[in-house]
Design an enzyme around this catalytic site. Structure first.
Site, short mmCIF file in Angstrom:
data_model
loop_
_atom_site.label_atom_id
_atom_site.label_comp_id
_atom_site.label_asym_id
_atom_site.label_seq_id
_atom_site.Cartn_x
_atom_site.Cartn_y
_atom_site.Cartn_z
N SER A 190 0.80 -1.24 0.00
CA SER A 190 0.00 0.00 0.00
C SER A 190 0.82 1.28 0.00
O SER A 190 0.27 2.36 -0.21
CB SER A 190 -0.95 0.02 1.20
OG SER A 190 -2.01 -0.88 0.97
N LYS A 232 0.51 3.42 -2.95
CA LYS A 232 -0.65 4.30 -3.13
C LYS A 232 -0.25 5.79 -3.07
O LYS A 232 -0.92 6.63 -3.66
CB LYS A 232 -1.71 3.98 -2.08
CG LYS A 232 -2.32 2.57 -2.23
CD LYS A 232 -3.16 2.19 -1.02
CE LYS A 232 -3.75 0.79 -1.15
NZ LYS A 232 -4.47 0.36 0.07
N TYR A 258 -3.56 -2.27 -10.27
CA TYR A 258 -3.46 -2.14 -8.80
C TYR A 258 -2.58 -3.24 -8.21
O TYR A 258 -1.69 -2.97 -7.38
CB TYR A 258 -4.88 -2.15 -8.21
CG TYR A 258 -4.87 -2.19 -6.71
CD1 TYR A 258 -4.54 -1.07 -5.96
CD2 TYR A 258 -5.17 -3.37 -6.02
CE1 TYR A 258 -4.50 -1.11 -4.57
CE2 TYR A 258 -5.14 -3.43 -4.64
CZ TYR A 258 -4.80 -2.29 -3.92
OH TYR A 258 -4.76 -2.35 -2.55
N TYR A 276 -5.05 3.78 7.94
CA TYR A 276 -6.43 3.26 8.01
C TYR A 276 -7.07 3.60 9.35
O TYR A 276 -6.94 4.72 9.82
CB TYR A 276 -6.44 1.75 7.69
CG TYR A 276 -5.58 1.44 6.51
CD1 TYR A 276 -5.96 1.87 5.24
CD2 TYR A 276 -4.36 0.81 6.62
CE1 TYR A 276 -5.17 1.64 4.14
CE2 TYR A 276 -3.54 0.57 5.53
CZ TYR A 276 -3.96 1.00 4.29
OH TYR A 276 -3.17 0.78 3.21
N VAL A 312 1.10 -3.82 3.79
CA VAL A 312 1.04 -5.14 4.46
C VAL A 312 2.32 -5.97 4.25
O VAL A 312 2.45 -7.02 4.85
CB VAL A 312 -0.19 -6.00 4.07
CG1 VAL A 312 -1.47 -5.45 4.64
CG2 VAL A 312 -0.26 -6.23 2.58
O1 DON Z 1 -4.89 -4.81 -1.76
C1 DON Z 1 -4.31 -5.34 -0.82
O2 DON Z 1 -4.92 -5.91 0.07
C2 DON Z 1 -2.81 -5.24 -0.78
N1 DON Z 1 -2.26 -5.33 -2.10
C3 DON Z 1 -2.37 -3.94 -0.16
C4 DON Z 1 -2.95 -3.71 1.21
C5 DON Z 1 -2.04 -2.99 2.12
O3 DON Z 1 -0.86 -2.91 1.93
C6 DON Z 1 -2.66 -2.46 3.36
N2 DON Z 1 -1.69 -1.80 4.20
N3 DON Z 1 -1.34 -1.92 5.29
#
Ligand code: DON
Length: 311
Positions: A65, A68, A192, A243, A261
């Protein structure tokens, strides 16, 4: 100053090695499940160009993320403030992959950092392109920001998420039903998933984040975004970057930050430092357990905070 920061980083690396509460590595993307929670890395780049590195600072990991932030910067470059017709600027108070607000809010995601918002941003970045070109453009932008041509997408991670990212496909379909996704769901989620699968080290991430500490200037090449845009991206990172734990992150650390993540966090102290930490174990909100703790220690040791006059 540089020597002092290196000393602080060395102390933090030593302290993190002793921590037994390291959180849990993300397993919902199978490609991320095998990374050892023993890793810890940290990179601090000062506004004067000084660099302090510790632990696994030069080992690449999945930025997830954190991508982003760069994708948002690119989308704002393309459509400017029109983006805010399709994505909000409010903290969601929900998990990063939540769908609950989308129905009541007519398919307009709360902010560009929750998954739904980032999928709309990917849809904007896809305009006029094939997915491969859109990802190529983002990679080139990140390489430019970091001044490092070696940054790449980890195709195995991208494939792993493509095979299992049902929630993101659901979010994209749901927003498409409201007319807030313009391209096919397969193409948009493809962009994405690939942006999330970009691999970078703490050093590369901290270098890529320098424009956010320097009012929009990239030290080698000059202006990337206006000072106002850099300030606004920092504001979104502070209010939405973690978040439903964004308030706690602001309380404990007091810096704009964006987590992923994969266990990475990019944090910015405007005028002072661009910082990246990495430790793959996550807390209950999906943010790096030790990364958060390390930033808290750094903030305490330096006094760095957007809420403090001391720094
Ligand atoms: O879309 C997802 O779930 C992952 N590619 C990215 C989510 C993420 O990194 C949330 N951050 N802490």
């Amino acid at each position: 100053m540089a020597a002092q920061i290196q000393e602080i980083v060395d102390e933090i690396v030593a302290a993190m090695a002793q921590e037994s509460e390291r959180g849990d590595v993300a397993t919902y993307i199978p490609g991320l499940a095998n990374v050892s929670p023993a890793h810890f890395g940290m990179a601090v780049i000062g506004a004067d160009g000084s660099v302090a590195l510790g632990g696994d600072a030069e080992q690449p990991f999945s930025i997830q993320s954190i991508s982003k932030v760069f994708a948002l910067t690119m989308a704002l470059g393309k459509v400017g403030d029109q983006l805010w017709r399709r994505v909000g600027r409010e903290p969601s108070g929900n998990a990063f992959n939540s769908i609950v607000q989308l129905e009541a809010e007519h398919g307009i995601p709360r902010n560009p950092f929750i998954n739904a918002g980032a999928i709309v941003v990917a849809d904007v970045n896809l305009s006029g392109h094939m997915p491969r070109e859109a990802i190529g453009e983002l990679i080139r932008f990140i390489r430019f920001l970091a001044d490092d041509e070696t940054i790449v997408v980890d195709d195995a991670i991208a494939r792993s998420e493509t095979e299992t990212g049902f929630r993101n496909v659901a979010l994209a379909n749901y927003m498409r039903a409201f007319g807030n996704i313009r391209h096919s769901v397969e193409l948009v989620t493809g962009v994405y998933f690939h942006q999330c699968a970009i691999s970078m080290s703490c050093l590369q991430l901290a270098r890529a984040g320098r424009y956010l500490m320097l009012d929009g200037l990239q030290p080698e090449a000059g202006r990337v975004v206006s000072a106002r845009r850099a300030r606004r991206i920092n504001a979104l990172m502070l209010t939405c970057g973690h978040y439903d734990a964004s308030g706690d992150f602001a309380f404990r650390i007091g810096m704009p930050g964006k987590s992923g993540v994969g266990g990475g966090i990019l944090a910015v102290v405007p005028g002072k430092a661009s910082i990246a930490v990495w430790s793959p174990g996550l807390n209950a909100s999906g943010n790096s357990q030790l990364g958060t703790l390390a930033l808290e220690r750094l903030a305490q040791a330096t006094g760095w905070s957007v809420f403090s006059a001391r720094a």
